[in-house]
Design a protein around this motif. Sequence first.
Motif, PDB file in Angstrom:
ATOM      1  N   LEU A  39       0.792  -1.335   0.630  1.00  0.00           N
ATOM      2  CA  LEU A  39      -0.044  -0.633   0.025  1.00  0.00           C
ATOM      3  C   LEU A  39       1.034   0.714   0.069  1.00  0.00           C
ATOM      4  CD1 LEU A  39      -3.055   0.416   0.150  1.00  0.00           C
ATOM      5  CD2 LEU A  39      -3.269   0.880   2.547  1.00  0.00           C
ATOM      6  N   ALA A  43      -3.425   6.549  -1.110  1.00  0.00           N
ATOM      7  CA  ALA A  43      -3.289   5.570  -2.258  1.00  0.00           C
ATOM      8  C   ALA A  43      -4.960   5.970  -2.483  1.00  0.00           C
ATOM      9  CB  ALA A  43      -3.739   3.780  -1.720  1.00  0.00           C
ATOM     10  N   GLN A 192      -5.164  -4.140  -5.541  1.00  0.00           N
ATOM     11  CA  GLN A 192      -4.871  -2.396  -5.805  1.00  0.00           C
ATOM     12  C   GLN A 192      -3.537  -2.489  -6.330  1.00  0.00           C
ATOM     13  OE1 GLN A 192      -5.467  -0.765  -2.775  1.00  0.00           O
ATOM     14  NE2 GLN A 192      -6.461  -2.038  -1.255  1.00  0.00           N
ATOM     15  N   GLN A 219      -4.636   2.178  -6.827  1.00  0.00           N
ATOM     16  CA  GLN A 219      -3.884   3.130  -5.508  1.00  0.00           C
ATOM     17  C   GLN A 219      -2.772   4.024  -5.922  1.00  0.00           C
ATOM     18  OE1 GLN A 219      -1.597   1.422  -2.885  1.00  0.00           O
ATOM     19  NE2 GLN A 219      -1.124  -0.496  -4.246  1.00  0.00           N
TER      20      GLN A 219
END
Length: 983
Positions: A39, A43, A192, A219
């Motif tokens: 992450l 994001a 993601q 993201q």
Amino acid sequence: MKIHLEELDHQEEALKALLSAMPKLDEDNRDLATFANPLLQGAGIEDNFIDIKMETGTGKTYVYTRTMYELNKCFGLFKFVIVVPNLAIKEGTRNFIEGDYARQHFSKPYPNKRIELQIISGGDFSFKRGRRKNFPAALTQFCESDRNERNIIQCLLINTQMLMSKGFCDEDYDQTLFGDASCPMDAVAATQPIVIIDEPHRIKRDSTGYKAVQSLKPQLIIRFGATFPEMRQGRGRNAIVKPDYYRGTPQYNLGAVEAFNQDLVKGVSIQFPNLPESAANRFRVKNISARELILTQRSGEGSNIREFTIKPGEDLSAATAADFGGISYEGSKKLSNELELETGMELVSGVFTNTYQELLLSQAINTHFEVEQANFHRQNNYKVKTNALFFIDSIASYRDSDGWLKQKFEELLRKKLDQLLSPNMSNSISPEYRDYLQATKENLALSHGGYFARDWGEPDDSATAEERDDILHKERTLPFKRSDGSWNIRRFFFSKWTLREGWDNPNVFTICKLRTSGSEISKIQEVGRGLRLPVDEMGNRLRGSEWQLNYIIGWDERNFAEKLVGEINEDAQIQLNRDKLTTAMREIICKTRNIDELPLLVQLQEQKIIKSDTSFEEGGYEKLLQLYPELLLTQVRKGKITVPGNRKNRPKIKLRKNNWAQIADFWKDASRRYLLHLERLPETELQELIANVLQTENLFEHDSSVTITVTDLIKQNNELSLAEKNIIIDNPGLSGKLHYGEFVRRLASRTALPVPLLHQKLWLVLQQSIAAGKSQKEINDSLNHNTLEKTVKIWHEKFAETYAARYDYYPLNFTAETSVIRDNSFVDEIEAGDLGKNTTTEIADDDRNLYEMPRAYDSEIEREIQTIEPIREITVFGKIPRRAIKVPTYTGGSTTPDFIYCIADHNKAGGKANEHVKELRKGYGANVKCLTLLIETKADDMRGTEKRAIAAQEKLFKNIPGVKWRLITSSDDFKNLFAKLIP
């Protein structure tokens, strides 16, 4: 063939700029599933998204492929989605990433790493009834791959149409991923991903395609493009349109100016065969619907507009009396040649004829082989395979076995090959090149191929599919030999704008644009398919300024060069200001010279370049560019390259309104409109006139010469400029032979004479030619487009001469607005271009002039006249703006005198001048308050149109009280004129 990739400086700079703009990893959220990316901080927030602007042909695909490797190395990111707008770009991206030459290149800086490309196509979502509805294998592989596979970077390549498809968004799959994801869109979002968008101007932020991208919950989005979508801020006249960048500006900006100035792309040469003015009938699409097409045409130079309504199936030529080459309106906003129409589009009839299309094809073929011979016979270097691209409108004309375009192309190609293979060419080409040409001649069909959207439905083993794959896999078209040792002769590509974006072939040296591209698109984008620097037969990228793209277009787009240069100018990162040294200009100098701003400003003031307020001293701008040429590297100098159509930036000249007030009464009369009444010509005179025209010596000679206008975009002293030249070529068979009946019909349409009369006179002339010894073949060959144009031209000239003294003017009871009058009052300023194409400040100012400085002029004689100080009796004088006094001519259009000189009421003239004015008044009339002299300037060698314009002015003004009109052909004439008028 392996293309050898290199790490180029500008590509390295783009990568560094991207990495410096990257958000950091979110250290507090590292316990994500192994199938998802680590992450990033912030994001999904658009303010963190990144834009990389790189001009077409400078290696965007290379940089975003390198970006995936680099982000994996620096951040551990391994799930990427590349979104492209169409299939052609998708295939180009696929071919690059999966190409052996790219894998080998990236294996050096990133050892043991590889990109595993997953591609989803339409067939992946076709499910048979009764079978389980499972995710496509490529999608499953992308989603389930985890970070424990340390050497693999997963990349999903998808086009926007597929991203928005029902199959990708359905939620009723029989399979789930990650426990609960039964929808492909949701499964990808769970990873993601980092999304890369190619050609972002096609995926605007308010479009459904961009909303589909957002559904992936990326993201980070990184956009790579030469052009970005535009956004509109404000309303009405105050609205501003500017590029829509995520952070207000791209994180890397390699624009068109830098690309051309640094020789990162080919130069451009614009060519078009000239079209006779008589064949260049211009029409504009006023309205278009399934039921009708409405075209308008301006009549002459006046404001009269003619309107033509054309129903589906109706021939444009029959409706407009202009030669459209048999093109008809098919309905559904299309012509019969499949050209898609838009409101406001201009149509020029002459470019639609097959004769003119032959000229374009012939010029493209000749240009191609001229370049091909040079590239094949490179001294002490490897050969370069030379390719050409043709943009067409009608697919059927190329794909059908009897299609006109395909047959004509092969016919012209065969003639060119016969010429090159003839014995008299044996000393100018090598035996190897002769062998290459012979192989081409023996199988013309394999030398060219087409790519159209519908080709994707063709079987993979078909000839059409082979053409498609050759074009999309550029490495297949770059070597001279195939794997079996035979010559690789495919080098002419045809497409209907399907290859307009994304696709490129580095060895395209000629692009021929047949007819029109329809809607207005970026000119850089149009030439972009051939801008990339070429590679030789060993795959080496070739640099330098010697490489040039030849762009061949129709006469209707003859201003293409100016538009292209205008776009390059608009794309500059800073705009040079001729009036003031701006902050951006100072920053460029300080950065380049590594100096501080304050010492720079002090130095420039001491050198008398700028004033204390940073505005330029007289000549200071030119001096600045001489001392600091680095400014020219960031902006093409204003005036050297203009911005077409941008009226706001055109120079203005202010009016001295007090002076205009003195001639207000005259101007009221001068702006009056006049009716031109022509005397009717007797039928017998018409017959005699056309008979004389048809008997003109050498009228029916078979002239096959064609004039080609070539405009080169060149760089000298770090400046872009245009260089134009005309070349005359001989194209036997391309003069457009016409059948007798068609020749007569077209001649009748162009002259408004009855067909029986023309048939009677023409038949007699042709029979006389046969009696004089001409063969029937010579007669037939002489009935061609060239003869038609010459006949029409001579007819109009003779007709105009006949009417030279057979007309009169009658004043009408209304006036019209001109460039100097709006709402019945004089304006404050006008565009300098309305007074003359040139301006100068070298002429001494005079407060009697109608305008403030600078002075504008068109010709040298106009400039010389303005350097002569008028005699003291003149109270007001100045140049007359174009179309400000419209004198109608009997051949259509209007004419305007060049200068006005006025002597006011003699009671205001003192002493001896008063006596002079009284004497002069005798020739004007006692009741005239302002004595006015109008001057027309012409050179001695006047053309027919100029003579008719002069006759019209003289005829009108001789009957207006208080006005005298004179023709001036030299500055001496001008001086003598006032000596005679005022002793």
